[in-house]
Scaffold this motif. Structure first.
Motif, PDB file in Angstrom:
ATOM      1  N   VAL A   1     -16.968   5.486  11.170  1.00 11.12           N
ATOM      2  CA  VAL A   1     -16.734   6.135  12.471  1.00 11.12           C
ATOM      3  C   VAL A   1     -15.710   7.253  12.337  1.00 11.12           C
ATOM      4  CG1 VAL A   1     -15.940   5.807  14.836  1.00 11.12           C
ATOM      5  CG2 VAL A   1     -17.308   4.031  13.709  1.00 11.12           C
ATOM      6  N   GLU A   2     -14.575   6.950  11.708  1.00  9.60           N
ATOM      7  CA  GLU A   2     -13.478   7.921  11.646  1.00  9.60           C
ATOM      8  C   GLU A   2     -13.617   8.930  10.509  1.00  9.60           C
ATOM      9  OE1 GLU A   2     -10.180   4.574  12.955  1.00  9.60           O
ATOM     10  OE2 GLU A   2      -9.505   6.379  11.911  1.00  9.60           O
ATOM     11  N   GLY A   3     -14.535   8.711   9.615  1.00  4.61           N
ATOM     12  CA  GLY A   3     -14.681   9.614   8.494  1.00  4.61           C
ATOM     13  C   GLY A   3     -13.718   9.243   7.365  1.00  4.61           C
ATOM     14  N   THR A   4     -13.286  10.213   6.580  1.00  2.51           N
ATOM     15  CA  THR A   4     -12.409   9.944   5.427  1.00  2.51           C
ATOM     16  C   THR A   4     -10.997   9.585   5.898  1.00  2.51           C
ATOM     17  OG1 THR A   4     -13.660  11.465   4.021  1.00  2.51           O
ATOM     18  CG2 THR A   4     -11.412  10.878   3.310  1.00  2.51           C
ATOM     19  N   ILE A   5     -10.541   8.422   5.453  1.00  3.61           N
ATOM     20  CA  ILE A   5      -9.163   7.988   5.736  1.00  3.61           C
ATOM     21  C   ILE A   5      -8.377   8.069   4.432  1.00  3.61           C
ATOM     22  CG2 ILE A   5      -7.682   6.090   6.532  1.00  3.61           C
ATOM     23  CD1 ILE A   5     -10.022   5.059   8.170  1.00  3.61           C
ATOM     24  N   LEU A   6      -7.266   8.790   4.476  1.00  2.49           N
ATOM     25  CA  LEU A   6      -6.465   8.994   3.266  1.00  2.49           C
ATOM     26  C   LEU A   6      -5.629   7.756   2.928  1.00  2.49           C
ATOM     27  CD1 LEU A   6      -5.264  12.669   3.852  1.00  2.49           C
ATOM     28  CD2 LEU A   6      -7.171  11.857   2.455  1.00  2.49           C
ATOM     29  N   PRO A   7      -5.236   7.623   1.683  1.00  2.00           N
ATOM     30  CA  PRO A   7      -4.511   6.419   1.238  1.00  2.00           C
ATOM     31  C   PRO A   7      -3.201   6.184   1.989  1.00  2.00           C
ATOM     32  CG  PRO A   7      -5.213   7.720  -0.653  1.00  2.00           C
ATOM     33  CD  PRO A   7      -5.513   8.533   0.552  1.00  2.00           C
ATOM     34  N   ASP A   8      -2.537   7.263   2.449  1.00  6.12           N
ATOM     35  CA  ASP A   8      -1.259   7.086   3.142  1.00  6.12           C
ATOM     36  C   ASP A   8      -1.384   6.149   4.336  1.00  6.12           C
ATOM     37  OD1 ASP A   8      -0.091  10.510   2.629  1.00  6.12           O
ATOM     38  OD2 ASP A   8      -0.051   8.724   1.341  1.00  6.12           O
ATOM     39  N   ARG A   9      -2.588   6.090   4.935  1.00  7.10           N
ATOM     40  CA  ARG A   9      -2.757   5.231   6.113  1.00  7.10           C
ATOM     41  C   ARG A   9      -3.109   3.799   5.741  1.00  7.10           C
ATOM     42  NH1 ARG A   9      -6.756   7.185  10.559  1.00  7.10           N
ATOM     43  NH2 ARG A   9      -6.008   5.197  11.426  1.00  7.10           N
ATOM     44  N   PHE A  10      -3.967   3.602   4.749  1.00  3.86           N
ATOM     45  CA  PHE A  10      -4.452   2.232   4.540  1.00  3.86           C
ATOM     46  C   PHE A  10      -3.802   1.499   3.367  1.00  3.86           C
ATOM     47  CE2 PHE A  10      -7.489   4.874   2.157  1.00  3.86           C
ATOM     48  CZ  PHE A  10      -7.556   4.214   0.937  1.00  3.86           C
ATOM     49  N   ILE A  11      -3.189   2.217   2.424  1.00  5.73           N
ATOM     50  CA  ILE A  11      -2.554   1.522   1.297  1.00  5.73           C
ATOM     51  C   ILE A  11      -1.404   0.628   1.765  1.00  5.73           C
ATOM     52  CG2 ILE A  11      -1.185   1.851  -0.800  1.00  5.73           C
ATOM     53  CD1 ILE A  11      -4.140   2.154  -1.250  1.00  5.73           C
ATOM     54  N   PRO A  12      -0.490   1.110   2.664  1.00  2.00           N
ATOM     55  CA  PRO A  12       0.562   0.207   3.140  1.00  2.00           C
ATOM     56  C   PRO A  12       0.020  -1.045   3.799  1.00  2.00           C
ATOM     57  CG  PRO A  12       1.110   2.475   3.682  1.00  2.00           C
ATOM     58  CD  PRO A  12      -0.302   2.481   3.185  1.00  2.00           C
ATOM     59  N   VAL A  13      -1.088  -0.901   4.556  1.00  2.00           N
ATOM     60  CA  VAL A  13      -1.701  -2.079   5.184  1.00  2.00           C
ATOM     61  C   VAL A  13      -2.233  -3.020   4.110  1.00  2.00           C
ATOM     62  CG1 VAL A  13      -3.544  -2.863   6.722  1.00  2.00           C
ATOM     63  CG2 VAL A  13      -2.271  -0.761   7.248  1.00  2.00           C
ATOM     64  N   ALA A  14      -2.848  -2.452   3.072  1.00  2.00           N
ATOM     65  CA  ALA A  14      -3.368  -3.287   1.992  1.00  2.00           C
ATOM     66  C   ALA A  14      -2.230  -4.012   1.269  1.00  2.00           C
ATOM     67  CB  ALA A  14      -4.148  -2.419   1.000  1.00  2.00           C
ATOM     68  N   GLU A  15      -1.082  -3.335   1.098  1.00  2.41           N
ATOM     69  CA  GLU A  15       0.062  -3.974   0.462  1.00  2.41           C
ATOM     70  C   GLU A  15       0.560  -5.143   1.288  1.00  2.41           C
ATOM     71  OE1 GLU A  15       1.602  -3.569  -2.327  1.00  2.41           O
ATOM     72  OE2 GLU A  15       1.182  -1.575  -3.119  1.00  2.41           O
ATOM     73  N   GLU A  16       0.695  -4.936   2.597  1.00  6.08           N
ATOM     74  CA  GLU A  16       1.240  -5.982   3.474  1.00  6.08           C
ATOM     75  C   GLU A  16       0.308  -7.187   3.568  1.00  6.08           C
ATOM     76  OE1 GLU A  16       3.522  -2.826   6.443  1.00  6.08           O
ATOM     77  OE2 GLU A  16       2.095  -4.253   7.241  1.00  6.08           O
ATOM     78  N   THR A  17      -0.983  -6.936   3.587  1.00  2.00           N
ATOM     79  CA  THR A  17      -1.945  -8.020   3.797  1.00  2.00           C
ATOM     80  C   THR A  17      -2.353  -8.700   2.500  1.00  2.00           C
ATOM     81  OG1 THR A  17      -3.779  -6.447   3.664  1.00  2.00           O
ATOM     82  CG2 THR A  17      -2.845  -6.896   5.853  1.00  2.00           C
ATOM     83  N   GLY A  18      -2.035  -8.099   1.369  1.00  2.00           N
ATOM     84  CA  GLY A  18      -2.467  -8.649   0.088  1.00  2.00           C
ATOM     85  C   GLY A  18      -3.824  -8.154  -0.346  1.00  2.00           C
ATOM     86  N   LEU A  19      -4.460  -7.335   0.505  1.00  2.00           N
ATOM     87  CA  LEU A  19      -5.770  -6.800   0.135  1.00  2.00           C
ATOM     88  C   LEU A  19      -5.673  -5.803  -1.018  1.00  2.00           C
ATOM     89  CD1 LEU A  19      -7.315  -6.250   3.690  1.00  2.00           C
ATOM     90  CD2 LEU A  19      -7.990  -7.967   2.003  1.00  2.00           C
TER      91      LEU A  19
END
Length: 794
Positions: free
Chosen positions: A581-599
């Motif tokens: 839906v949102e198109g390309t999401i850069l790492p700055d947005r999702f990497i911190p979430v992945a770090e916090e969640t363990g993903l």
């Protein structure tokens, strides 16, 4: 000095009374020339008033004052007093005697009249010291009124007294030795105390010099009254002893041309600091200061010293053994007689214990006794400071009210000891998730408050608060039971939600109430816009797991170029999220979430697998030495079986380990350096290449850096900038030199301009990557570039 004529007539005779020498005063008083009395006897000149009977010998007349008549050349008969004394200061002429002839009162002019025609007479009596002439019998031939005053004697008494009796009996041998030394060696000096006839005591510094009065040997000398100086010296000795014995450390410095050099320290200083005078004499006391501490106090002291004024300060210094101590320092100037400040005296009072006690009292007054967190008093101080700073500097901060959910249930079911454990554990977790500049406070039974300062964006605030919520929500073990506390958090942002501490607190309290109404164990912002950010964050977290499973993640490969050959020698794998839906999401947005969640762990495994597949394809096309680098997360590095699983992945793809480069950041390595070193050693043993990413942005210890088995360091893009004109050039050059000295190759990332490229080449950087050469490419485009032999153009 040769005084002629002298006011007292002095003859030297042998034991038979035969004249051997005389002085000019004799000629003046009696009127005889040298030729007239040459070879004569004492009886031919003086007619003694002896009682009837045999006349005494010269030896018998010694030390006895008699009277007689001096027969002058012109026929006058002058009534005189006669003193015969043995020549005790002339060991080369034993058996000789001095005969001193003094006109009786009324028979001749007084002493001052006798010397009034001397060229130096006025000077002698005007001298600011005693003046005297002594013959070899130890009697005075000439003196000034200052000597009379010191001895409390009249001029008539002076010539008949042996000079040794002007001193205490215990001092006489030393005095006689000094006078004899003057006769023998030509001069002497000594200090002695003259004792007046009535007991007056005056200390003099005497200087004697041998002279001659015609053929008569004599000693001429002066005595400077040093009574005041002796008193001053005694006072100085007392004060010096007081300084020496003082329990306070004292340091004296010499001030010259703005420099302050140590001249003296007392034993208390040596004991306090561990430095002995011999090893610090001549040094500036500032060598003990603790750099970057008490800077304002150092500036105050420097300004006061420059103005030559007193100053008092409380600051920290460092002992010789490295310990830091607090001292109450008082510095005062010392001026010379001309009013010029030549020295400074510093008195140091060690207040380390008092300071620690004061801090303990302050801590008790401002901290919660159970958790050690800030209490309500300190919270208000910190919050006011943070809000004022944010308003003044136009930055963002946040206040978070955190209320534990169902804490009463924990106390009721597990007991208050369990409740206290939960409070302490929650306090520790909150502290771990906040920075040192932030404040964590406990303001009630189960209420905590976070003051988050100086944030770059609202998104970052949301990340920090959610991280704190998750840490609180982790289970706690108590007596075999698992307690999982939850928290409702309300957040206000300042200055958006208020420009005062009171407004910000009201907003955060309202937001926390709203969080509880929404079902607890969540956090809410005071503004609707920030609530939307939180919602987006939660949605991002929920969708990320699906993205990994549904293969929405893709890799781009940014080429790395050798700066010497211009050849493409490798690439960095960069992950992107192709959101439906949102198109390309850069790492700055999702990497911190992945770090916090363990993903980040499954995501990292997928990236490595994809990179190995790309390496296998490139090798099939003939690119044998091509290297692909992959960013490694802290969670992956800490996994015990990571190296083993990586080995299986490489084997499965048939990829040489040396073709894979793993990038770790400085902060990951220095978080737990010993563990990191062990993990890197395992990876190095596997054969993969290792690099430190974002070098220069963390806080590396060089002692650790040289121990890490690293092949590359990467210069962070922030250090390039405008390297031609700004200060980053110095840092960049230093990083390149450091890397080469540590036998590592250096890669610069984020190269975007020709000037940056030229700078890196000029300073022997090994490789570069960035938009100047190429952005991240798909695997297919990368393969085409490598196979076509594309190079960096000069």
């Amino acid at each position: 000095m040769n005084l002629s004529p002298m006011p007292l007539a002095v003859f030297v005779v042998d034991a038979a009374g035969k004249l051997s020498s005389w002085n000019k005063a004799c000629e003046k008083l009696a009127g005889y020339s040298v030729a007239d009395i040459n070879g004569g006897t004492l009886d031919s000149i003086i007619e003694f008033d002896d009682p009837p009977g045999p006349a005494p010998t010269i030896a018998q007349r010694a030390d006895i004052e008699t009277e007689g008549i001096l027969k002058c050349a012109d026929g006058r008969r002058l009534a005189v007093r006669v003193l015969v004394a043995e020549q005790s200061f002339d060991p080369d002429q034993p058996g000789t005697f001095s005969v001193i002839v003094i006109p009786r009162p009324g028979q001749a002019q007084p002493r001052y009249a006798l010397i009034q025609d001397l060229p130096v007479a006025e000077f002698i009596d005007a001298l600011p010291c005693v003046f005297y002439v002594i013959d070899q019998s130890g009697h005075l031939l000439l003196w000034n009124h200052q000597l009379e005053d010191a001895l409390e004697m009249s001029s008539e008494e002076m010539p008949t007294s042996d000079v040794q009796f002007f001193f205490d009996e215990v001092d006489r041998p030393a005095i006689l030795a000094k006078i004899l030394s003057a006769f023998e060696d030509g001069g002497s000096s000594h200090e002695a105390e003259l004792v007046g006839k009535n007991g007056k005591r005056t200390t003099f510094l005497f200087h004697c010099a041998r002279t001659s009065l015609g053929s008569l040997a004599a000693v001429v000398g002066t005595g400077l009254d040093i009574t005041a100086r002796k008193h001053a010296e005694h006072g100085l000795r007392v004060r010096e002893r007081a300084i020496y014995s003082s329990i306070n450390a004292i340091v004296i410095t010499h001030c010259e041309e703005g420099e302050h050099r140590i001249e003296y320290v007392n034993p208390a200083f040596e004991q306090l600091t561990g430095y002995e005078l011999a090893e610090i004499k001549g040094r500036d006391p500032r060598f003990m200061r603790v750099e970057n501490c008490d800077t304002h106090e150092h500036q105050r002291i420097s300004a006061a010293l420059k103005r030559k004024e007193s100053v008092r300060s409380v600051l920290r210094n460092r002992r010789k053994n490295g310990e830091i101590f607090w001292n109450d320092l008082r510095i005062d100037p010392v001026a010379n007689v001309d009013g010029e400040v030549t020295h400074f005296v510093g008195v140091i009072n060690d207040i380390t214990e008092a300071r620690h006690y004061e801090r303990r009292l302050h801590h008790m007054a401002h901290h919660d006794p159970l958790t050690g967190l800030a209490n309500r008093t300190l919270l208000h101080e910190r919050l006011k400071t943070a809000v004022d700073f944010a308003v003044k500097n136009k930055t963002l901060g946040a206040l978070a009210f955190l209320d534990l959910d169902n804490f009463k249930h924990i106390n009721d079911n597990f007991g208050h000891d369990a409740g206290d454990l939960v409070l302490r554990e929650v306090a520790g977790r909150l502290r771990e998730n906040m920075r040192d500049d932030d404040t964590v406070a406990r303001v009630g039974g189960d209420e905590f408050v976070l003051v988050i300062c100086n944030q770059p964006s609202h998104d970052r605030i949301a990340d920090l608060v959610e991280r704190a919520r998750r840490s609180v929500n982790a289970p706690i073990t108590w007596d075999g039971h698992e307690i999982r506390p939850g928290a409702s958090i309300g957040v206000s942002v300042f200055p958006d939600d208020g420009d005062s501490a009171e407004k910000v607190m009201r907003a955060a309290d309202a937001a926390m109430y709203h969080a509880k109404t929404l079902g607890k164990n969540n956090f809410q912002f005071y503004s609707a816009r920030l609530n939307q950010i939180v919602h987006e964050h939660l949605m991002l977290e929920a969708n990320l797991g699906r993205a990994i499973r549904e293969h929405e993640l893709v890799l781009g490969y940014q080429p790395k170029v050798d700066l010497k050959t211009g050849k493409v020698v490798g690439a960095e794998a960069l992950v992107r999220w192709k959101h439906p839906v949102e198109g390309t999401i850069l790492p700055d947005r999702f990497i911190p979430v992945a770090e916090e969640t363990g993903l980040i762990v499954p995501m990292g495994e997928w990236v490595i697998d994809e990179a190995c597949g790309a390496l296998k394809a490139l090798r099939a096309l003939g690119a044998e030495d091509f290297i692909i680098s992959v960013n490694l997360s802290a969670r992956q590095l800490r996994q015990r079986d990571f190296a083993e699983r990586l080995a299986h992945t490489l084997e499965r793809h048939g990829v040489e380990p040396r073709s894979l480069e793993l990038e770790v950041t400085e902060s990951q390595l220095m978080d737990q350096p010993n563990d990191a070193m062990e993990a890197l050693a395992q990876l190095k043993a596997l054969g993969v290449r290792l690099s430190i990413d974002d070098f220069g942005t963390g806080y590396s210890s060089l002692s650790y850096l040289q121990k890490f088995p690293v092949d590359f360091i990467k210069i962070d893009r922030s250090f390039l900038g405008d390297v031609v004109h700004d200060g980053h050039a110095v840092i960049t050059r230093a990083i390149i030199a450091l890397g080469h000295n540590l036998k590592m190759r250096v890669i610069a990332e984020g190269v975007e301009t020709r000037e940056q490229l030229a700078f890196l080449r000029d300073h022997d950087c090994d490789q570069m990557q960035g938009f100047y050469f190429s952005p991240a490419l798909s695997q297919e485009t990368l393969q085409e570039m490598v196979c076509s032999g594309a190079r960096l153009q000069d």
